[in-house]
Design a protein around this motif. Structure first.
Motif, PDB file in Angstrom:
ATOM      1  N   SER A 191      21.803   0.979  38.404  1.00 25.87           N
ATOM      2  CA  SER A 191      21.629   0.490  39.935  1.00 25.87           C
ATOM      3  C   SER A 191      22.823   1.184  40.991  1.00 25.87           C
ATOM      4  N   THR A 192      23.796   1.623  40.386  1.00 24.02           N
ATOM      5  CA  THR A 192      25.017   2.257  41.136  1.00 24.02           C
ATOM      6  C   THR A 192      25.130   3.793  40.921  1.00 24.02           C
ATOM      7  N   TYR A 193      24.606   4.271  39.759  1.00 27.86           N
ATOM      8  CA  TYR A 193      24.786   5.670  39.370  1.00 27.86           C
ATOM      9  C   TYR A 193      23.399   6.394  39.463  1.00 27.86           C
ATOM     10  N   ARG A 194      23.573   7.730  39.950  1.00 28.97           N
ATOM     11  CA  ARG A 194      22.591   8.732  39.847  1.00 28.97           C
ATOM     12  C   ARG A 194      22.761   9.978  39.270  1.00 28.97           C
ATOM     13  N   ILE A 195      21.923  10.485  38.569  1.00 27.15           N
ATOM     14  CA  ILE A 195      22.298  12.042  37.745  1.00 27.15           C
ATOM     15  C   ILE A 195      21.439  12.874  38.522  1.00 27.15           C
ATOM     16  N   ARG A 196      22.206  13.971  38.775  1.00 29.35           N
ATOM     17  CA  ARG A 196      21.426  15.096  39.243  1.00 29.35           C
ATOM     18  C   ARG A 196      22.114  16.548  38.641  1.00 29.35           C
ATOM     19  N   HIS A 197      21.442  17.504  39.061  1.00 31.65           N
ATOM     20  CA  HIS A 197      21.863  18.873  38.339  1.00 31.65           C
ATOM     21  C   HIS A 197      23.148  19.188  39.146  1.00 31.65           C
ATOM     22  N   TYR A 198      24.121  20.066  38.475  1.00 30.85           N
ATOM     23  CA  TYR A 198      25.178  20.738  39.082  1.00 30.85           C
ATOM     24  C   TYR A 198      24.628  21.582  40.125  1.00 30.85           C
ATOM     25  N   ARG A 199      25.255  21.914  41.190  1.00 26.65           N
ATOM     26  CA  ARG A 199      25.098  22.819  42.206  1.00 26.65           C
ATOM     27  C   ARG A 199      26.456  23.628  42.447  1.00 26.65           C
ATOM     28  N   PRO A 200      26.417  24.878  42.860  1.00 24.02           N
ATOM     29  CA  PRO A 200      27.495  25.615  42.984  1.00 24.02           C
ATOM     30  C   PRO A 200      28.301  25.069  44.107  1.00 24.02           C
ATOM     31  N   ALA A 201      27.831  24.410  44.881  1.00 26.09           N
ATOM     32  CA  ALA A 201      28.981  23.571  46.026  1.00 26.09           C
ATOM     33  C   ALA A 201      29.615  22.392  45.523  1.00 26.09           C
ATOM     34  N   ASP A 202      29.317  22.042  44.069  1.00 24.83           N
ATOM     35  CA  ASP A 202      30.121  21.024  43.259  1.00 24.83           C
ATOM     36  C   ASP A 202      31.660  21.707  42.809  1.00 24.83           C
TER      37      ASP A 202
END
Length: 170
Positions: free
Chosen positions: A8-19
């Motif tokens: 409910s509090t965390y979301r998974i996403r792909h790495y982005r170069p801006a990271d």
């Protein structure tokens, strides 16, 4: 791929170069705030120096499974794994420790490894991270002493078997 909710509090996403910059900052902060009980100041400075080559740091994410866990707009943790199944980096913000972020990252990497037919994940776990990885089903292969910028650091070569998903035509 659409980012998936981890809880409910965390979301998974792909790495982005801006990271790259925020992840380098999270890495350094985590090493110095979380691992201090197990490593000397000199070892911590060698492991996570004040100056990181951001170009090299960012390139290490290329051609890997690289994921980020967010809490709102804040990065709570990240991990990357080679396509051969070597989990290179897994770091959770010192402010998000013991809240399921690390487990979320490992579970997601295991799922992706399974879908890609990767049967085993290996890693080099710090003294601090060894109990966490053991709780995630990793076993110690051997203790190691690695040289890092003039300092020897103890870590543990660990591995975990991955259940391969076989897609049935039925």
């Amino acid at each position: 791929m659409t980012p998936r909710k981890a809880s409910s509090t965390y979301r998974i996403r792909h790495y982005r170069p801006a990271d790259a910059v925020p992840l380098a900052e999270l890495f350094c902060d985590c090493v110095h705030r979380v691992n201090w009980r197990d490593y000397s100041t000199e070892q911590l400075q060698a492991w996570a120096p004040a100056e990181i080559d951001l170009d090299a740091w960012q390139k290490r994410f290329n051609d890997r499974i690289a994921i980020v866990v967010e809490s709102g707009t804040e990065i709570a943790g990240f991990a990357d794994m080679t396509l051969a199944g070597h989990l290179d980096r897994l770091f959770v913000s010192a402010d998000h420790q013991r809240r399921g972020v690390g487990k979320t990252l490992v579970d997601e990497l295991k799922l992706r490894a399974s879908n890609l037919g990767i049967a085993e994940i290996t890693t080099e776990a710090s003294i601090t991270a060894k109990p966490f990885f053991a709780a995630q089903g990793f076993t110690v292969v051997r203790e190691q002493s690695v040289l890092c910028r003039g300092q020897y650091l103890t870590n543990y070569r660990m591995r975990s078997q991955v259940e391969i998903k076989i897609n049935s035509p039925l």
